[in-house]
Design a protein around this motif. Structure first.
Motif, short mmCIF file in Angstrom:
data_model
loop_
_atom_site.label_atom_id
_atom_site.label_comp_id
_atom_site.label_asym_id
_atom_site.label_seq_id
_atom_site.Cartn_x
_atom_site.Cartn_y
_atom_site.Cartn_z
N ALA A 46 -9.54 -0.23 -5.12
CA ALA A 46 -9.45 -1.68 -4.90
C ALA A 46 -8.05 -2.06 -4.43
CB ALA A 46 -9.80 -2.43 -6.17
N ILE A 47 -7.02 -1.52 -5.07
CA ILE A 47 -5.66 -1.84 -4.69
C ILE A 47 -5.33 -1.26 -3.32
CG2 ILE A 47 -3.24 -1.35 -5.26
CD1 ILE A 47 -3.90 -1.84 -8.16
N GLN A 48 -5.89 -0.10 -3.01
CA GLN A 48 -5.68 0.48 -1.69
C GLN A 48 -6.28 -0.42 -0.60
OE1 GLN A 48 -7.28 4.43 -2.10
NE2 GLN A 48 -5.89 4.94 -3.75
N ASP A 50 -6.75 -3.65 -0.98
CA ASP A 50 -5.93 -4.87 -1.00
C ASP A 50 -4.65 -4.69 -0.18
OD1 ASP A 50 -7.79 -6.11 -2.59
OD2 ASP A 50 -6.71 -5.75 -4.47
N LEU A 51 -4.08 -3.49 -0.21
CA LEU A 51 -2.88 -3.21 0.56
C LEU A 51 -3.15 -3.43 2.04
CD1 LEU A 51 -0.11 -2.03 1.27
CD2 LEU A 51 -1.08 0.26 0.98
N ASN A 52 -4.27 -2.93 2.52
CA ASN A 52 -4.61 -3.12 3.93
C ASN A 52 -4.76 -4.60 4.27
OD1 ASN A 52 -4.60 -0.83 5.48
ND2 ASN A 52 -6.71 -0.28 5.11
N ARG A 53 -5.44 -5.33 3.41
CA ARG A 53 -5.64 -6.76 3.66
C ARG A 53 -4.31 -7.51 3.67
NH1 ARG A 53 -9.80 -6.18 -0.47
NH2 ARG A 53 -11.84 -5.85 0.52
N ALA A 54 -3.45 -7.18 2.72
CA ALA A 54 -2.16 -7.86 2.63
C ALA A 54 -1.29 -7.58 3.84
CB ALA A 54 -1.43 -7.43 1.35
N MET A 55 -1.24 -6.32 4.28
CA MET A 55 -0.42 -5.99 5.45
C MET A 55 -0.98 -6.65 6.71
SD MET A 55 2.21 -4.46 4.46
CE MET A 55 2.88 -3.82 5.99
N ASP A 56 -2.30 -6.73 6.81
CA ASP A 56 -2.89 -7.45 7.95
C ASP A 56 -2.45 -8.91 7.93
OD1 ASP A 56 -4.19 -5.22 8.86
OD2 ASP A 56 -6.16 -5.76 8.05
N ALA A 199 -4.10 -13.43 -5.39
CA ALA A 199 -4.81 -12.75 -6.48
C ALA A 199 -6.27 -13.16 -6.53
CB ALA A 199 -4.13 -13.06 -7.82
N HIS A 200 -6.56 -14.40 -6.10
CA HIS A 200 -7.94 -14.89 -6.16
C HIS A 200 -8.54 -15.16 -4.78
CE1 HIS A 200 -7.61 -15.38 -10.51
NE2 HIS A 200 -6.40 -15.87 -10.29
N SER A 201 -7.67 -15.34 -3.76
CA SER A 201 -8.20 -15.69 -2.44
C SER A 201 -8.31 -14.51 -1.48
CB SER A 201 -7.31 -16.76 -1.79
OG SER A 201 -6.00 -16.26 -1.56
N LEU A 202 -7.57 -13.43 -1.74
CA LEU A 202 -7.52 -12.31 -0.80
C LEU A 202 -7.90 -10.98 -1.42
CD1 LEU A 202 -6.69 -11.43 2.13
CD2 LEU A 202 -4.41 -10.95 1.18
N PHE A 203 -7.50 -10.76 -2.66
CA PHE A 203 -7.65 -9.43 -3.26
C PHE A 203 -9.03 -9.22 -3.87
CE2 PHE A 203 -2.82 -9.74 -3.91
CZ PHE A 203 -2.59 -9.23 -2.65
N THR A 204 -9.38 -7.97 -4.08
CA THR A 204 -10.70 -7.58 -4.58
C THR A 204 -10.93 -8.13 -5.98
OG1 THR A 204 -10.49 -5.53 -3.32
CG2 THR A 204 -12.21 -5.61 -5.01
N PRO A 205 -12.05 -8.83 -6.23
CA PRO A 205 -12.34 -9.34 -7.58
C PRO A 205 -12.51 -8.19 -8.57
CG PRO A 205 -13.74 -10.40 -5.93
CD PRO A 205 -13.06 -9.25 -5.25
N LYS A 213 -1.91 -8.87 -11.61
CA LYS A 213 -0.83 -7.93 -11.32
C LYS A 213 -0.78 -7.51 -9.86
CE LYS A 213 -0.74 -5.83 -15.94
NZ LYS A 213 -0.91 -4.56 -16.72
N THR A 214 -1.87 -7.77 -9.12
CA THR A 214 -1.97 -7.24 -7.76
C THR A 214 -0.86 -7.74 -6.85
OG1 THR A 214 -4.36 -7.14 -8.07
CG2 THR A 214 -3.54 -6.84 -5.85
N PRO A 215 -0.45 -9.03 -6.86
CA PRO A 215 0.70 -9.42 -6.05
C PRO A 215 1.95 -8.61 -6.38
CG PRO A 215 -0.49 -11.37 -6.77
CD PRO A 215 -1.09 -10.21 -7.51
#
Length: 408
Positions: A46-48, A50-56, A199-205, A213-215
């Protein structure tokens, strides 16, 4: 997992020489301009993702689709330094080494080369594990915490000290040590680059608590959890205004551990070169090779490059990426923030944004040496990134790069 691959087990299997090293540091260097190396949570797909989504989200809007992969590679970096203890990579319980592919092509990892340079130290007093707790969440000046990191540091004439956090939600950076408002602004900038709302709008629930903690994971990935610092005459070879900062992303702050490893053997040379550059990214590969002649006589080893400033940094990127990297950094850290929330504005509109860009790209970069040459990939180039129009306080674009060569 959307182009993020855990390499930890591969490294342990493919590099059996690690098992022969009691204490040391492994430099992992990726010969690529469209991928990166990182250290973060080793088993969380999930965090992996999320990393792709955040960098995009951070990069794609700042440059063209073709250039985005180069910018991501330069921003996240291709060189990682991992401590070794008792024949294993000394990682935290949740840490792993990851290759991040930015091409979007599931087959693009074929043919990529990862160079692993293992450097051990047999001297006593060259390794220590320190426990500490930040007094609060934020970016905190912590040079004093690490000033006596290992017993052998005080007697070290020349060398390199590696500091590595055993965590995935905190980071280490080198930046200004004088004005506390820089720390406040740095924390605010990182919060804008990676908003808590993601944490709630972009990352995996997933389960509440871990999601919050994801941010922090994303900020740690951007800033980095490991630093290589040159040592000269028993002290950090810092510029006048430099200091070590801990970026603590959780509240309340948990207990943290940092592994300190001093590499003070097989030091071939430590020299400096002065560079004058206009704002932007200046190619310096040949300059470094010429300034440190011991590179040419070194069969195998590493060279640590260290910029002794707080608004200039280093990058290893595609030869054609300099303009894209400069324009992306200007968009990621816009000067309009001086009017919106920055406090440290008295040195000009390019100053505080320059500090943030320096933390994102880093002042320390380690490159492997093979057969007397910098072991760069086909299209890789070393860049000095000048983030100011005026070149720093009284600097007039003059930047000093310290070059430390270790090897044999």
């Amino acid at each position: 997992n959307e182009g993020v691959y855990c390499l930890t087990q591969n490294i342990l299997v493919e590099i059996p020489e690690l098992q022969q090293v009691q204490t040391g540091v492994a430099n992992l260097f990726l010969q690529s301009t469209d991928a990166s190396l990182t250290m973060n949570v080793h088993e969380s797909s999930a965090i992996q993702k999320d990393l792709n989504r955040a960098m995009d989200k951070i990069v794609n809007k700042t440059t063209s689709k073709d250039s985005a992969k180069w910018v991501k590679s330069a921003l996240m970096g291709v060189s990682v330094n991992v401590p070794i203890h008792a024949g294993c990579l000394h990682l935290g319980a949740l840490q792993g080494v990851h290759l991040c592919d930015w091409t979007g092509n599931s087959n693009s990892t074929n043919g990529r080369k990862l160079i692993v340079t293992v450097q051990g130290t047999e001297a006593s007093g060259c390794r220590a594990v320190h426990s500490f707790k930040a007094p609060k969440r934020g970016v905190l000046l912590s040079t004093h915490t690490f000033s006596k990191a290992v017993p052998a540091l005080a007697e070290c004439k020349t060398g390199v000290l590696n500091l590595s956090l055993e965590h995935t939600t905190a980071a280490l950076t080198i930046n200004e040590n004088a004005d506390k408002s820089v720390q406040t602004d740095m924390d605010a900038a990182l919060n804008h680059i990676v908003p808590a709302t993601w944490a709630h709008s972009l990352f995996t629930p997933r389960k509440s608590g871990s999601l919050e903690k994801t941010p922090g994971h994303m900020k740690a990935l951007l800033v980095g959890t490991s630093l290589n610092i040159p040592i000269n005459r028993g002290a950090f070879a810092f510029g006048t205004w430099q200091g070590i900062h801990v970026c603590e992303n959780l509240s309340p702050p948990p207990d943290r551990k940092v592994v300190a490893t001093l590499l003070n053997q097989r030091v071939q040379s430590q020299t400096s070169v002065s560079v004058t550059a206009k704002r932007g990214c200046l190619p310096i590969t040949q300059l470094i090779q010429d300034a440190a002649p011991t590179i040419a006589t070194c069969k195998v080893g590493t060279v640590n490059l260290f910029v002794q400033h707080t608004s200039a940094s280093l990058a290893c990127a595609d030869k054609a990426a300099s303009e894209a990297l400069t324009s992306s950094l200007n968009a990621i850290v816009p000067e309009k923030w001086n009017n919106e929330f920055f406090i440290h504005t008295h040195e000009g509109p390019d100053d505080m944004p320059g500090h943030v860009k320096t933390t994102l790209t880093g002042v320390s970069l380690t490159i492997p040496i093979s057969e007397g040459k910098l072991a760069l990939g086909k299209d890789q180039e070393l860049f000095l990134c000048e983030h100011r129009d005026e070149g720093g306080w009284g600097g007039r674009h003059r930047r000093v790069i310290l070059i430390t060569v270790l090897g044999e």
